[in-house]
Scaffold this motif. Structure first.
Motif, PDB file in Angstrom:
ATOM      1  N   ALA A   1       0.850  -1.194  -0.023  1.00 34.17           N
ATOM      2  CA  ALA A   1      -0.090  -0.064   0.176  1.00 34.17           C
ATOM      3  C   ALA A   1       0.812   1.070  -0.081  1.00 34.17           C
ATOM      4  N   LEU A   2       1.989   1.066   0.599  1.00 37.05           N
ATOM      5  CA  LEU A   2       2.996   2.487   0.911  1.00 37.05           C
ATOM      6  C   LEU A   2       3.376   2.923  -0.656  1.00 37.05           C
ATOM      7  N   LEU A   3       3.439   1.901  -1.542  1.00 33.52           N
ATOM      8  CA  LEU A   3       3.926   2.049  -2.818  1.00 33.52           C
ATOM      9  C   LEU A   3       3.065   3.080  -3.620  1.00 33.52           C
ATOM     10  N   GLN A   4       1.777   3.107  -3.078  1.00 40.53           N
ATOM     11  CA  GLN A   4       0.647   3.943  -3.901  1.00 40.53           C
ATOM     12  C   GLN A   4       0.386   5.078  -2.957  1.00 40.53           C
ATOM     13  N   GLN A   5       0.919   5.511  -1.889  1.00 35.74           N
ATOM     14  CA  GLN A   5       0.510   6.346  -0.777  1.00 35.74           C
ATOM     15  C   GLN A   5       0.155   7.916  -1.360  1.00 35.74           C
ATOM     16  N   SER A   6       0.732   8.092  -2.871  1.00 32.42           N
ATOM     17  CA  SER A   6       0.207   9.293  -3.360  1.00 32.42           C
ATOM     18  C   SER A   6      -1.273   9.364  -3.867  1.00 32.42           C
ATOM     19  N   LYS A   7      -1.816   8.111  -3.931  1.00 32.22           N
ATOM     20  CA  LYS A   7      -3.312   8.204  -4.047  1.00 32.22           C
ATOM     21  C   LYS A   7      -4.133   8.295  -3.003  1.00 32.22           C
ATOM     22  N   LEU A   8      -3.409   8.455  -1.645  1.00 31.21           N
ATOM     23  CA  LEU A   8      -4.377   8.274  -0.627  1.00 31.21           C
ATOM     24  C   LEU A   8      -4.643   9.906  -0.089  1.00 31.21           C
ATOM     25  N   ASP A   9      -5.578  10.027   0.749  1.00 35.06           N
ATOM     26  CA  ASP A   9      -5.727  11.287   1.166  1.00 35.06           C
ATOM     27  C   ASP A   9      -4.993  11.521   2.537  1.00 35.06           C
ATOM     28  N   GLU A  10      -4.938  12.656   3.050  1.00 36.34           N
ATOM     29  CA  GLU A  10      -4.038  13.116   4.240  1.00 36.34           C
ATOM     30  C   GLU A  10      -4.361  11.828   5.489  1.00 36.34           C
ATOM     31  N   ASP A  11      -5.694  12.026   5.680  1.00 35.97           N
ATOM     32  CA  ASP A  11      -6.062  10.855   6.776  1.00 35.97           C
ATOM     33  C   ASP A  11      -5.757   9.547   6.461  1.00 35.97           C
ATOM     34  N   GLN A  12      -5.797   9.146   5.352  1.00 27.23           N
ATOM     35  CA  GLN A  12      -5.525   7.574   5.010  1.00 27.23           C
ATOM     36  C   GLN A  12      -3.946   7.426   5.129  1.00 27.23           C
ATOM     37  N   ARG A  13      -3.032   8.329   4.775  1.00 34.65           N
ATOM     38  CA  ARG A  13      -1.796   8.332   4.905  1.00 34.65           C
ATOM     39  C   ARG A  13      -1.364   8.218   6.195  1.00 34.65           C
ATOM     40  N   ILE A  14      -1.856   9.143   7.045  1.00 33.41           N
ATOM     41  CA  ILE A  14      -1.529   8.965   8.504  1.00 33.41           C
ATOM     42  C   ILE A  14      -1.762   7.668   8.909  1.00 33.41           C
ATOM     43  N   ARG A  15      -3.026   7.134   8.682  1.00 33.11           N
ATOM     44  CA  ARG A  15      -3.455   5.889   9.421  1.00 33.11           C
ATOM     45  C   ARG A  15      -2.364   4.645   8.853  1.00 33.11           C
ATOM     46  N   LEU A  16      -2.206   4.682   7.496  1.00 29.42           N
ATOM     47  CA  LEU A  16      -1.141   3.733   6.979  1.00 29.42           C
ATOM     48  C   LEU A  16       0.312   3.908   7.802  1.00 29.42           C
ATOM     49  N   PHE A  17       0.731   5.314   7.747  1.00 29.47           N
ATOM     50  CA  PHE A  17       1.826   5.159   8.812  1.00 29.47           C
ATOM     51  C   PHE A  17       1.880   4.711  10.200  1.00 29.47           C
ATOM     52  N   ILE A  18       0.641   4.941  10.712  1.00 28.60           N
ATOM     53  CA  ILE A  18       0.628   4.396  12.169  1.00 28.60           C
ATOM     54  C   ILE A  18       0.549   2.917  11.973  1.00 28.60           C
ATOM     55  N   HIS A  19      -0.233   2.446  11.110  1.00 31.72           N
ATOM     56  CA  HIS A  19      -0.278   0.984  11.169  1.00 31.72           C
ATOM     57  C   HIS A  19       1.121   0.369  10.562  1.00 31.72           C
ATOM     58  N   LEU A  20       1.930   0.905   9.806  1.00 29.94           N
ATOM     59  CA  LEU A  20       3.342   0.509   9.654  1.00 29.94           C
ATOM     60  C   LEU A  20       4.193   0.429  10.824  1.00 29.94           C
ATOM     61  N   GLY A  21       4.118   1.740  11.498  1.00 33.98           N
ATOM     62  CA  GLY A  21       5.049   1.653  12.760  1.00 33.98           C
ATOM     63  C   GLY A  21       4.641   0.885  13.753  1.00 33.98           C
ATOM     64  N   GLU A  22       3.275   0.548  14.006  1.00 34.00           N
ATOM     65  CA  GLU A  22       2.808  -0.351  14.904  1.00 34.00           C
ATOM     66  C   GLU A  22       3.454  -1.745  14.535  1.00 34.00           C
ATOM     67  N   THR A  23       3.249  -2.220  13.378  1.00 30.23           N
ATOM     68  CA  THR A  23       3.570  -3.250  13.033  1.00 30.23           C
ATOM     69  C   THR A  23       5.049  -3.585  12.908  1.00 30.23           C
ATOM     70  N   ARG A  24       5.999  -2.463  12.466  1.00 28.32           N
ATOM     71  CA  ARG A  24       7.465  -2.676  12.419  1.00 28.32           C
ATOM     72  C   ARG A  24       7.917  -2.953  13.997  1.00 28.32           C
ATOM     73  N   MET A  25       7.334  -2.136  14.622  1.00 28.27           N
ATOM     74  CA  MET A  25       7.819  -2.144  16.308  1.00 28.27           C
ATOM     75  C   MET A  25       7.352  -3.578  16.770  1.00 28.27           C
ATOM     76  N   ALA A  26       6.359  -4.308  16.490  1.00 28.22           N
ATOM     77  CA  ALA A  26       5.876  -5.594  16.744  1.00 28.22           C
ATOM     78  C   ALA A  26       6.802  -6.698  16.300  1.00 28.22           C
ATOM     79  N   LEU A  27       7.411  -6.292  15.282  1.00 28.10           N
ATOM     80  CA  LEU A  27       8.311  -7.054  14.570  1.00 28.10           C
ATOM     81  C   LEU A  27       9.875  -6.864  14.806  1.00 28.10           C
ATOM     82  N   GLY A  28       9.841  -5.932  15.594  1.00 30.21           N
ATOM     83  CA  GLY A  28      11.254  -5.639  16.139  1.00 30.21           C
ATOM     84  C   GLY A  28      12.299  -4.844  15.099  1.00 30.21           C
ATOM     85  N   GLU A  29      11.588  -4.142  14.241  1.00 30.32           N
ATOM     86  CA  GLU A  29      12.413  -3.300  13.272  1.00 30.32           C
ATOM     87  C   GLU A  29      12.830  -2.196  13.812  1.00 30.32           C
ATOM     88  N   ILE A  30      12.048  -1.446  14.580  1.00 31.17           N
ATOM     89  CA  ILE A  30      12.283  -0.189  15.038  1.00 31.17           C
ATOM     90  C   ILE A  30      12.182  -0.312  16.725  1.00 31.17           C
TER      91      ILE A  30
END
Length: 231
Positions: free
Chosen positions: A202-231
């Motif tokens: 989904a991140l590859l197409q972030q230019s098609k998202l509105d601001e709220d959708q991009r924020i939600r995507l980044f929050i989900h990515l951050g939460e996932t990476r944290m759970a996987l120990g990547e950050i």
């Protein structure tokens, strides 16, 4: 019948359509012949007489079955939908839900959705999905399955929603609405390994998202990476 032969004669050989119509009306009144209705429909459709076409289609629906019935219902639904309310379309099509083709089922589900009647829209969409799947019309099945997934998601049936979102993802791995909703559902279910792949796509197409959708995507990515120990 004699009247039918005369009607065909005036139409096909004597170029007297008005006289032919009179005979076709007599034939239909006397026998209810579908051939007479079809001839009358052809005439009034070309004449732009929607009221007469509607009356004839309603009569034809009572006389035919199979493909002829589904075609007549779609024409009738289109005609009613031009000026009527969604409820009018429902009144016409709902009694014949088992006889509707792709277009008729789509028309009926759209009418229910226009009234926010998800309870009745969903089983119609299920019927449409089955027909589309059998016909291998996967592009249209993607849209239908996505709508069903959203319904399941909204009513809290997360297992069914997840199944349908995954199905949509197999039809089109780049379908952004599916990626957004599937990613969010996987995060809620803490299925991190699957979530990271979906969210990164989904991140590859972030230019098609509105601001709220991009924020939600980044929050989900951050939460996932944290759970996987990547950050």
């Amino acid at each position: 019948t004699v009247s039918l032969r005369l009607a065909n004669l005036y139409r096909d050989h004597l170029d007297d359509e008005r006289q032919a119509i009179d005979y076709y009306q007599d034939v239909f009144a006397e026998t209810g012949a579908v051939e007479a209705i079809d001839a009358l429909l052809d005439y009034y459709e070309r004449d732009g007489d929607d009221d007469q076409v509607r009356v004839l289609l309603q009569q034809k629906v009572d006389l035919v079955s199979g493909e002829a019935l589904s075609t007549a219902l779609v024409k009738l639904g289109d005609l009613v939908g031009k000026d009527g309310e969604p409820a009018d379309t429902i009144d016409i099509l709902a009694p014949y839900v088992d006889d509707l083709d792709f277009n008729g089922l789509r028309m009926l589900s759209d009418a229910y959705e226009a009234l926010n009647d998800k309870t009745n829209a969903e089983p119609v969409l299920e019927k449409l999905a089955q027909k589309l799947d059998s016909a291998r019309r996967y592009r249209e099945l993607l849209d239908c399955s996505f709508r069903l997934a959203v319904y399941a998601d909204e009513r809290g049936d997360l297992d069914r929603a997840l199944e349908l979102y995954r199905k949509c993802n197999t039809f089109d791995a780049t379908h952004l609405p599916t990626l957004q909703n599937l990613g969010g559902l996987l995060v809620r279910g803490e299925q991190w390994a699957d979530a990271i792949n979906v969210l990164q796509t989904a991140l590859l197409q972030q230019s098609k998202l509105d601001e709220d959708q991009r924020i939600r995507l980044f929050i989900h990515l951050g939460e996932t990476r944290m759970a996987l120990g990547e950050i």
